[in-house]
Scaffold this motif. Structure first.
Motif, PDB file in Angstrom:
ATOM      1  N   ALA A 179       0.844  -1.204   0.000  1.00 34.31           N
ATOM      2  CA  ALA A 179       0.000   0.000   0.000  1.00 34.31           C
ATOM      3  C   ALA A 179       0.875   1.248   0.000  1.00 34.31           C
ATOM      4  N   LYS A 180       1.960   1.213   0.768  1.00 31.44           N
ATOM      5  CA  LYS A 180       2.813   2.401   0.854  1.00 31.44           C
ATOM      6  C   LYS A 180       3.549   2.644  -0.472  1.00 31.44           C
ATOM      7  N   MET A 181       3.968   1.532  -1.113  1.00 32.30           N
ATOM      8  CA  MET A 181       4.637   1.685  -2.416  1.00 32.30           C
ATOM      9  C   MET A 181       3.697   2.353  -3.417  1.00 32.30           C
ATOM     10  N   LEU A 182       2.452   1.923  -3.358  1.00 34.07           N
ATOM     11  CA  LEU A 182       1.455   2.487  -4.261  1.00 34.07           C
ATOM     12  C   LEU A 182       1.285   3.988  -4.005  1.00 34.07           C
ATOM     13  N   LEU A 183       1.254   4.334  -2.723  1.00 30.71           N
ATOM     14  CA  LEU A 183       1.116   5.747  -2.347  1.00 30.71           C
ATOM     15  C   LEU A 183       2.299   6.543  -2.910  1.00 30.71           C
ATOM     16  N   ASN A 184       3.523   5.981  -2.761  1.00 30.67           N
ATOM     17  CA  ASN A 184       4.716   6.670  -3.276  1.00 30.67           C
ATOM     18  C   ASN A 184       4.670   6.780  -4.794  1.00 30.67           C
ATOM     19  N   ASP A 185       4.177   5.718  -5.425  1.00 33.59           N
ATOM     20  CA  ASP A 185       4.100   5.720  -6.882  1.00 33.59           C
ATOM     21  C   ASP A 185       3.139   6.811  -7.362  1.00 33.59           C
ATOM     22  N   VAL A 186       1.999   6.916  -6.671  1.00 33.56           N
ATOM     23  CA  VAL A 186       1.015   7.940  -7.047  1.00 33.56           C
ATOM     24  C   VAL A 186       1.607   9.339  -6.805  1.00 33.56           C
ATOM     25  N   ALA A 187       2.387   9.480  -5.724  1.00 34.86           N
ATOM     26  CA  ALA A 187       3.019  10.784  -5.443  1.00 34.86           C
ATOM     27  C   ALA A 187       3.967  11.150  -6.585  1.00 34.86           C
ATOM     28  N   ASP A 188       4.783  10.170  -7.054  1.00 33.74           N
ATOM     29  CA  ASP A 188       5.714  10.440  -8.179  1.00 33.74           C
ATOM     30  C   ASP A 188       4.941  10.855  -9.427  1.00 33.74           C
ATOM     31  N   GLU A 189       3.848  10.116  -9.667  1.00 29.13           N
ATOM     32  CA  GLU A 189       3.029  10.406 -10.861  1.00 29.13           C
ATOM     33  C   GLU A 189       2.511  11.849 -10.808  1.00 29.13           C
ATOM     34  N   LEU A 190       2.038  12.252  -9.629  1.00 31.21           N
ATOM     35  CA  LEU A 190       1.488  13.610  -9.491  1.00 31.21           C
ATOM     36  C   LEU A 190       2.577  14.659  -9.669  1.00 31.21           C
ATOM     37  N   ARG A 191       3.749  14.384  -9.081  1.00 30.52           N
ATOM     38  CA  ARG A 191       4.852  15.362  -9.221  1.00 30.52           C
ATOM     39  C   ARG A 191       5.252  15.491 -10.687  1.00 30.52           C
ATOM     40  N   ASP A 192       5.280  14.327 -11.388  1.00 26.00           N
ATOM     41  CA  ASP A 192       5.594  14.372 -12.833  1.00 26.00           C
ATOM     42  C   ASP A 192       4.593  15.227 -13.587  1.00 26.00           C
ATOM     43  N   GLU A 193       3.359  15.211 -13.118  1.00 27.92           N
ATOM     44  CA  GLU A 193       2.313  16.017 -13.787  1.00 27.92           C
ATOM     45  C   GLU A 193       2.369  17.474 -13.363  1.00 27.92           C
ATOM     46  N   GLY A 194       3.278  17.792 -12.429  1.00 28.85           N
ATOM     47  CA  GLY A 194       3.422  19.181 -11.999  1.00 28.85           C
ATOM     48  C   GLY A 194       2.677  19.546 -10.732  1.00 28.85           C
ATOM     49  N   HIS A 195       2.060  18.555 -10.082  1.00 31.72           N
ATOM     50  CA  HIS A 195       1.347  18.847  -8.824  1.00 31.72           C
ATOM     51  C   HIS A 195       2.354  18.920  -7.678  1.00 31.72           C
ATOM     52  N   GLU A 196       1.996  19.725  -6.691  1.00 34.60           N
ATOM     53  CA  GLU A 196       2.831  19.772  -5.498  1.00 34.60           C
ATOM     54  C   GLU A 196       2.314  18.719  -4.511  1.00 34.60           C
ATOM     55  N   VAL A 197       3.222  17.943  -3.951  1.00 36.79           N
ATOM     56  CA  VAL A 197       2.829  16.924  -2.962  1.00 36.79           C
ATOM     57  C   VAL A 197       3.719  17.103  -1.737  1.00 36.79           C
ATOM     58  N   ALA A 198       3.115  17.086  -0.551  1.00 32.87           N
ATOM     59  CA  ALA A 198       3.910  17.303   0.673  1.00 32.87           C
ATOM     60  C   ALA A 198       4.946  16.194   0.839  1.00 32.87           C
ATOM     61  N   GLU A 199       6.102  16.561   1.430  1.00 38.52           N
ATOM     62  CA  GLU A 199       7.144  15.562   1.711  1.00 38.52           C
ATOM     63  C   GLU A 199       6.848  14.941   3.073  1.00 38.52           C
ATOM     64  N   ASN A 200       7.353  13.764   3.286  1.00 41.78           N
ATOM     65  CA  ASN A 200       7.322  13.101   4.600  1.00 41.78           C
ATOM     66  C   ASN A 200       5.945  13.057   5.272  1.00 41.78           C
TER      67      ASN A 200
END
Ligand code: PEP
Ligand code: MG
Length: 583
Positions: A402-423
């Motif tokens: 589940a956590k890997m998926l969350l990280n993967d979605v975070a990468d996808e969003l950042r690639d699209e230009g969205h800001e995602v909080a760290e940590n």
């Protein structure tokens, strides 16, 4: 005098005269319509549907003005049903081909659909059945020229008794005139219950056959805290409830003092809220909660006709984070399955749904839907103090996935230009024995724990949490459950992983001292219970709680544990003596 027991939904004690809302279902007789008159009959059906739509929209606007936008969404389901061609077209077709009246065809169609939902068992579908019958009533009101006069007759303070209430009826009640509500049917999470508690009327539901025992004008007492209804109380009972009401009023007054929650010896305790909808945040902030310890996000899905869109979810999550400011929002990802079905899920019944495809397992097997939710969560992550929590984790592998998926979605969003909080802290519910027993192992991967005793109890003692026939075996006073709670708290202390508890026992004052004695310093509970629990915490010391926990640890019977806990509670809070009599 007769005492009945039901499910307490909204707290408080009311005593007044009974007002029975008789909703016996009217059978619509079958009459023939001549061929030449059938088009006109179809037109009167269409006019009735239009008028029902207008009345729904008016009720929706009224509820939105009185209670806010979230409760008003209840009416969207009704409005959506009215547009559903697969429901309305067969009614027209029957009038056209069989020559039945519009009232007969509509009544048959709505009742058939409601009956199908009723047999599905889950509370969500019982709600849908009620929505459908509410729609039927509105259409028949139009077709038969009836008005909802009976409710309008309530002009003096009464206790309202009914078999069930539609959300619209509940929303139309005034607190000045309706002092309490007793329903034969219904559950804690029914729409009508949600609306009535939002208005602040003490309500007891699920009382079984009571209407046959009461007449208008009978004296009646409703105890929405203990779930008791007393019909024709004798003088002694009236005096007892008046004393109890006074004690509760006094306690409520002292509990109303908002401020930091500290024990008498100065230890800070975090009091967080459990919520199902964003609309509850206002009340949560008013009672001075330290944040949200459990946001049951699945409820938005359960009350929507279709899967909510990523943008809708983002809107809710970002609003919630902004409203909370620095306070944490512990957002639990979808906990669907078991007793929480969406319409789509219910098409695949399981033999053992509580041991089946539920919670994080369901999310991991329905990735497109899960990813949509994770995208909404992460897009909102910069709006406040977010913590993400996975439900019903049973293995370390599941958590990692589940956590890997969350990280993967975070990468996808950042690639699209969205800001995602760290940590962002990513934690888990500890609500199955395997997770509790292995808590020190889970502590290596999870950033925090939240102990879910509602499920932990049922999986530890093998008792279905919703089955009335084994309800007496379902208790947090089980020594086995308490030992698991202790295991989790110890592991979290050793590994320095924050732990909270969010099962219903966290809001039950009977357990407050024990939980503090076991080492918990953070409780997450129904917001309305926060003032009471805070007041209790202010009156006890940690040492006193630890002494109680040691004593409880030496006991082997649920009954004795419960008795010791209740005796100790009454010793600390004599004002609430009597409130526990009926449990
Ligand atoms: C629990 O199981 O204790 C819990 C808080 O989650 P839910 O009641 O939503 O299953
Ligand atoms: Mg649970």
């Amino acid at each position: 005098m007769k005492t009945l027991h039901g499910i307490p939904v909204a707290p408080g004690i009311a005593q007044s005269v009974a007002f029975v809302l008789d909703q016996a279902r009217e059978r619509i007789a079958r009459h023939d319509v001549a061929i030449a008159a059938r088009d006109e009959e179809i037109q009167s059906l269409d006019r009735a549907i239009d008028a029902a739509r207008a009345s729904l929209e008016a009720d929706r606007a009224q509820v939105e003005a009185d209670l806010g936008p979230e409760p008003a969404k209840i009416f969207d389901v009704h409005l959506h049903l009215l547009q559903d061609a697969s429901l309305v077209e067969p009614i027209r077709e029957r009038i056209r081909t069989e020559g039945v009246t519009a009232a007969f065809a509509a009544s048959e169609a709505f009742h058939g659909l409601a009956a199908r939902f009723k047999t599905m068992g889950s509370p969500v579908f019982r709600d849908k059945a009620r929505d459908i019958l509410d729609l039927e009533r509105r259409i028949l009101d139009q077709l038969l020229g009836r008005t909802r006069e009976r409710l309008a007759q309530v002009v003096e303070p009464v206790v309202l008794l009914a078999h069930e209430l539609t959300p619209a009826d509940a929303a139309s009640l005034s607190r000045e005139q309706v002092l309490g509500i007793v329903l034969e049917a219904g559950g804690r999470t029914d729409h009508a219950s949600i609306v009535a508690s939002a208005i602040g009327i003490p309500i007891v539901v699920g009382c079984g056959d009571v209407l046959g025992e009461v007449s208008d004008g009978d004296q009646i007492i409703v105890d929405g805290t203990g779930g008791t209804v007393v019909l024709l109380p004798d003088d002694e009972t009236v005096r007892r409830y008046q004393r109890r009401k006074k004690g509760l009023d006094r306690f409520r007054e002292s509990a109303a003092v908002v401020g930091e929650t500290r024990t008498a010896d100065g230890t800070h305790i975090d009091l967080l809220g459990n919520i199902e909808f964003v609309r509850e945040l206002k009340g949560l902030l008013e009672v001075g909660a330290d944040g949200v310890g459990l946001y049951r996000t699945e409820f938005t899905y359960l009350t929507s006709v279709e899967e909510p869109s990523e943008d809708d979810l983002y809107e809710s999550y970002s609003t919630a984070l902004q409203m909370l400011g620095d306070r944490p929002l512990t957002l639990r990802t979808l906990d669907l399955g078991a007793d929480k079905y969406t319409q789509a899920l219910s098409l695949e019944p399981e033999r053992n749904p509580f041991l089946g495809l539920r919670s994080i397992r369901y999310s991991l097997q329905n990735l497109p839907m899960f990813r949509r939710q994770l995208r909404a969560i992460l897009r909102a992550s910069t709006c406040g103090n977010l913590r993400v929590m996975f439900p019903l984790v049973t293995t370390v592998g599941e958590f990692r996935q589940a956590k890997m998926l969350l990280n993967d979605v975070a990468d996808e969003l950042r690639d699209e230009g969205h800001e995602v909080a760290e940590n962002i802290p990513v934690g888990m519910m500890v609500e199955v024995p395997s997770a509790a027993i292995m808590a020190s192992t889970f502590a290596r991967v999870a950033d925090f724990f939240s102990i879910g005793t509602n499920d932990l109890i049922q999986y530890t003692v093998a008792v279905d949490r919703g089955n009335e026939r084994v309800a007496t075996l379902y208790t947090a006073a089980s020594p086995a459950v308490l030992r698991l709670v202790k295991t989790v708290v110890r592991a979290s202390q050793r590994r320095n992983v924050p732990v909270s508890i969010c099962g219903e026992c966290a809001g039950d004052m009977t357990y407050t001292m024990l939980l503090l004695g076991l080492g918990l310093r953070s409780l997450s509970l129904v917001p309305a219970q926060i003032p009471r629990v805070r007041e209790l915490i202010r009156r006890v010391t940690i040492e006193q709680c630890e002494r109680l926990a040691r004593r409880i640890g030496s006991l082997d019977s649920e009954r004795t544990i419960l008795k010791v806990l209740r005796d100790e509670l009454i010793r600390v809070l004599p004002e609430i003596d009597g409130e526990l009599d009926d449990e």
